[in-house]
Design an enzyme around this catalytic site. Structure first.
Site, PDB file in Angstrom:
ATOM      1  N   ASP A 155       0.860  -1.186   0.000  1.00  0.00           N
ATOM      2  CA  ASP A 155       0.000   0.000   0.000  1.00  0.00           C
ATOM      3  C   ASP A 155       0.897   1.236   0.000  1.00  0.00           C
ATOM      4  O   ASP A 155       1.880   1.294   0.751  1.00  0.00           O
ATOM      5  CB  ASP A 155      -0.918  -0.018   1.239  1.00  0.00           C
ATOM      6  CG  ASP A 155      -2.062   0.971   1.124  1.00  0.00           C
ATOM      7  OD1 ASP A 155      -1.810   2.168   0.906  1.00  0.00           O
ATOM      8  OD2 ASP A 155      -3.222   0.552   1.269  1.00  0.00           O
ATOM      9  N   GLN A 177     -14.808   2.224   1.893  1.00  0.00           N
ATOM     10  CA  GLN A 177     -14.112   1.603   0.756  1.00  0.00           C
ATOM     11  C   GLN A 177     -13.882   2.704  -0.273  1.00  0.00           C
ATOM     12  O   GLN A 177     -14.832   3.363  -0.714  1.00  0.00           O
ATOM     13  CB  GLN A 177     -14.940   0.464   0.126  1.00  0.00           C
ATOM     14  CG  GLN A 177     -14.190  -0.225  -1.018  1.00  0.00           C
ATOM     15  CD  GLN A 177     -14.967  -1.377  -1.666  1.00  0.00           C
ATOM     16  OE1 GLN A 177     -16.116  -1.633  -1.316  1.00  0.00           O
ATOM     17  NE2 GLN A 177     -14.336  -2.045  -2.602  1.00  0.00           N
ATOM     18  N   VAL A 178     -12.612   2.898  -0.634  1.00  0.00           N
ATOM     19  CA  VAL A 178     -12.252   3.977  -1.566  1.00  0.00           C
ATOM     20  C   VAL A 178     -11.992   3.400  -2.958  1.00  0.00           C
ATOM     21  O   VAL A 178     -12.456   3.932  -3.959  1.00  0.00           O
ATOM     22  CB  VAL A 178     -11.018   4.754  -1.041  1.00  0.00           C
ATOM     23  CG1 VAL A 178     -10.541   5.758  -2.078  1.00  0.00           C
ATOM     24  CG2 VAL A 178     -11.360   5.453   0.277  1.00  0.00           C
ATOM     25  N   HIS A 216     -10.209  -5.754  -1.941  1.00  0.00           N
ATOM     26  CA  HIS A 216      -8.824  -5.834  -1.454  1.00  0.00           C
ATOM     27  C   HIS A 216      -8.835  -6.104   0.047  1.00  0.00           C
ATOM     28  O   HIS A 216      -9.655  -5.570   0.783  1.00  0.00           O
ATOM     29  CB  HIS A 216      -8.027  -4.567  -1.769  1.00  0.00           C
ATOM     30  CG  HIS A 216      -8.702  -3.298  -1.359  1.00  0.00           C
ATOM     31  ND1 HIS A 216      -9.712  -2.708  -2.087  1.00  0.00           N
ATOM     32  CD2 HIS A 216      -8.516  -2.499  -0.281  1.00  0.00           C
ATOM     33  CE1 HIS A 216     -10.115  -1.609  -1.486  1.00  0.00           C
ATOM     34  NE2 HIS A 216      -9.417  -1.463  -0.378  1.00  0.00           N
TER      35      HIS A 216
END
Ligand code: 5GP
Ligand code: ZN
Length: 138
Positions: free
Chosen positions: A30, A93-94, A99
């Protein structure tokens, strides 16, 4: 999916720091790490959330999460690893490609805020009713 950044990462159109790959799964660092080693595991096939992902991909991701847990313990000296997975904008959640976050943490570091909510006892009658609603459809 053409406009999905994680599909582009899988295809190599956006660079990433790959940690692991197999025929179903891709894992990479990330770029806004909550802690050293923060890693995302995704299915190669686009699926937005837990409702859409194929069961075989979900199983593959969780098999890899176990390997990753062990790698984080041995290679990074993690004392604990949080698995976080958001489904829907209501829970932040973007990126709309499934994921699983793996967030390693050492005992010497501050507590991870996402897993350290305050324990406030609930209303037992309300908890019972909600549990029964869920049980009825399972
Ligand atoms: P979400 O809030 O959807 O669970 O988390 C999305 C995660 O994707 C965030 O932690 C964010 O840092 C990460 N992310 C967003 N864009 C990119 C990118 O282009 N590359 C990488 N490696 N991570 C990304
Ligand atoms: Zn995608």
């Amino acid at each position: 999916m053409d406009d999905c950044i994680f599909c582009k990462i899988v295809k190599g159109e956006i660079p990433s720091f790959k940690v692991y790959e197999d025929d179903r799964v891709y894992a990479f660092a990330d770029i806004n790490p909550v802690s050293e080693g923060h890693t995302l595991i995704i299915p190669k096939a686009h699926a937005e959330n837990l409702g859409e992902i194929a069961e075989a991909d979900l199983m593959a991701i969780h098999r890899v999460s176990q390997k990753m847990y062990q790698a984080m313990r041995s290679a990074l000296g993690a004392d604990g690893v949080a698995l976080v997975q958001a489904n829907g904008k209501a829970v932040n959640q973007v990126v709309m490609h499934y994921h699983l976050h793996l967030i390693p943490r050492k005992n010497s570091e501050s507590r991870l805020s996402v897993t350290s909510w305050e324990l406030v006892p609930g209303d037992m009658d309300a908890i019972k009713v909600t549990s029964e609603k869920l049980a009825a459809v399972l």
